[in-house]
Scaffold this motif. Structure first.
Motif, PDB file in Angstrom:
ATOM      1  N   UNK A 197       1.005  -1.214  -0.042  1.00 35.57           N
ATOM      2  CA  UNK A 197       0.037  -0.091   0.052  1.00 35.57           C
ATOM      3  C   UNK A 197       0.934   1.181  -0.018  1.00 35.57           C
ATOM      4  N   UNK A 198       0.615   2.158  -0.960  1.00 38.98           N
ATOM      5  CA  UNK A 198       1.508   2.989  -1.127  1.00 38.98           C
ATOM      6  C   UNK A 198       0.740   4.381  -1.228  1.00 38.98           C
ATOM      7  N   UNK A 199       1.168   5.623  -0.280  1.00 41.33           N
ATOM      8  CA  UNK A 199       0.437   6.858  -0.108  1.00 41.33           C
ATOM      9  C   UNK A 199       1.457   7.873  -0.820  1.00 41.33           C
ATOM     10  N   UNK A 200       1.097   8.280  -2.117  1.00 49.38           N
ATOM     11  CA  UNK A 200       2.040   9.300  -2.847  1.00 49.38           C
ATOM     12  C   UNK A 200       1.188  10.656  -3.068  1.00 49.38           C
ATOM     13  N   UNK A 201       1.892  11.712  -3.338  1.00 53.14           N
ATOM     14  CA  UNK A 201       1.620  12.790  -3.827  1.00 53.14           C
ATOM     15  C   UNK A 201       0.987  12.780  -5.279  1.00 53.14           C
ATOM     16  N   UNK A 202      -0.001  13.644  -5.334  1.00 49.61           N
ATOM     17  CA  UNK A 202      -0.805  13.497  -6.648  1.00 49.61           C
ATOM     18  C   UNK A 202      -0.043  13.595  -8.112  1.00 49.61           C
ATOM     19  N   UNK A 203       1.172  14.375  -7.737  1.00 47.15           N
ATOM     20  CA  UNK A 203       1.738  14.501  -9.233  1.00 47.15           C
ATOM     21  C   UNK A 203       2.463  13.324  -9.426  1.00 47.15           C
ATOM     22  N   UNK A 232      -2.707   9.158  11.454  1.00 47.70           N
ATOM     23  CA  UNK A 232      -3.940   9.102  12.103  1.00 47.70           C
ATOM     24  C   UNK A 232      -4.442   7.561  12.290  1.00 47.70           C
ATOM     25  N   UNK A 233      -3.246   6.486  11.729  1.00 44.56           N
ATOM     26  CA  UNK A 233      -3.575   5.128  11.758  1.00 44.56           C
ATOM     27  C   UNK A 233      -3.858   4.402  10.712  1.00 44.56           C
ATOM     28  N   UNK A 234      -3.720   5.199   9.446  1.00 45.42           N
ATOM     29  CA  UNK A 234      -4.005   4.402   8.125  1.00 45.42           C
ATOM     30  C   UNK A 234      -2.884   3.357   7.803  1.00 45.42           C
ATOM     31  N   UNK A 235      -3.424   1.994   7.668  1.00 49.66           N
ATOM     32  CA  UNK A 235      -2.497   0.823   7.205  1.00 49.66           C
ATOM     33  C   UNK A 235      -1.775   1.364   5.941  1.00 49.66           C
TER      34      UNK A 235
END
Length: 260
Positions: A41-47, A84-87
Motif C-alpha cells: 500500500x503506497x500513499x503518494x503525492x498526486x503529481x 492517524x493510523x491508516x495502514x
C-alpha cells in the motif's frame, strides 16, 4: 585391489554429487526467501499518479503474487491519514516538510530518501489564448488563476516563487492538490494554474505550458520512506528499491521529474 578402486570411485562420485547439490539447495532457499507476495500500500503525492501507476504495474510483473495499491492526494492530507493510523507501507511525499510530519511522529522506518525533484510551470488553456508569457502576467485581474493551497507542496512552492519575485495575485480558488488545480484549466473553469512540469506533460494537448525562471528557486524535493508499521515491509522495501533503480528513474525522468 579392483574392489578397493571401485569403492574409491564410488565415494568420489558421491562426494562430487553432494558438492554439486549443495549450491543448488542454497540457491533455491535464497530464491524462496526473496520471493515477494501480498499487497503493497503506497500513499503518494498526486503529481506522482501517472509515473507511480506505471512503476506499480512494472513491479507486479517482476514479482508475480504482489499487488501495489495507491492512494494519491495532497501530501499534507496523506501525512495526516498516516499519522492517524491508516495502514500504509510506503509514503512518497512532494516535500520534506510533509514527510517530516510522519517522521517526527515516529512513523518512519529508517531515513527518508529524496528520489526525484519537481519544478513548477504555468498551465494554460490549449494554444495559450491569453498570451501568458510570465509569472507576472498572472497578476492581471482579468485572468482567472488557480493555485494549490499553501499548505500543500505545490502551493508552498508557488508562493515561494511569488514572494521571491515580489508579486501578488488573488486566485479564484485554492485547490487541495495539484491535480485539482490542473483540472480547473482542463475544464476551462480557469485561464491558468501554477502546477508542476510533470502535470503539464501528463495532460498532453489538454493544456499549454509556460515555463518561468522564478521556478528554479522553488524546486521541490520528493522523499520516499518505508513506514515503521508497514504491513508488508519486505515487498514495500523492494518497491522503494525499484523506484530508486535505474529502470524506475527512467520512468520518472521521462515524465519530467528531475534527478535528485
Amino acid at each position: 585391489m579392483a574392489g578397493a578402486c571401485v569403492a574409491a570411485l564410488l565415494a568420489s562420485s558421491a562426494c562430487s554429487s553432494s558438492q554439486d547439490a549443495s549450491p543448488m539447495s542454497d540457491s533455491s532457499a535464497s530464491n524462496a526467501s526473496q520471493k515477494l507476495s501480498g499487497t503493497v500500500t503506497v500513499f503518494a503525492a498526486a503529481s506522482l499518479k501517472e509515473s507511480f501507476t506505471t512503476l506499480g504495474a512494472d513491479f507486479e510483473k517482476a514479482h508475480p503474487g504482489t499487488k501495489v495499491t495507491f492512494s494519491f492526494g495532497g501530501s499534507d492530507s496523506l501525512a495526516a491519514s498516516i499519522t492517524g493510523g491508516a495502514p500504509t507501507d510506503v509514503f512518497a511525499a512532494a516535500s520534506p516538510r510533509t514527510m517530516a510530519v510522519v517522521s517526527d511522529a515516529g512513523g518512519v522506518s529508517g531515513t527518508p530518501t529524496t528520489f526525484v525533484r519537481n519544478q513548477l510551470e504555468i498551465a494554460t488553456r490549449p494554444g495559450n489564448p491569453d498570451a501568458i508569457g510570465s509569472l507576472e502576467d498572472l497578476t492581471d485581474p482579468k485572468l482567472k488563476v488557480v493555485l494549490c493551497d499553501r499548505t500543500v507542496p505545490c502551493g508552498a512552492a508557488a508562493q515561494k516563487a511569488l514572494d521571491g519575485s515580489k508579486l501578488k495575485l488573488t486566485p479564484v480558488s485554492y485547490e487541495q492538490d495539484v491535480k485539482g488545480a490542473l483540472t480547473k484549466v482542463v475544464l476551462k473553469e480557469a485561464d491558468a494554474a501554477v502546477v508542476y512540469k510533470t502535470d503539464v506533460r501528463a495532460a498532453g494537448d489538454k493544456v499549454g505550458g509556460v515555463e518561468f525562471p522564478e521556478s528554479a528557486d522553488a524546486v521541490n524535493d520528493y522523499p520516499i520512506a518505508l513506514l515503521k508499521d508497514a504491513p508488508n515491509a519486505a515487498a514495500a522495501k523492494a518497491f522503494i528499491d525499484y523506484v530508486q533503480s535505474a529502470a524506475g528513474q527512467k520512468v520518472l525522468t521521462s515524465a519530467g521529474f528531475l534527478k535528485p
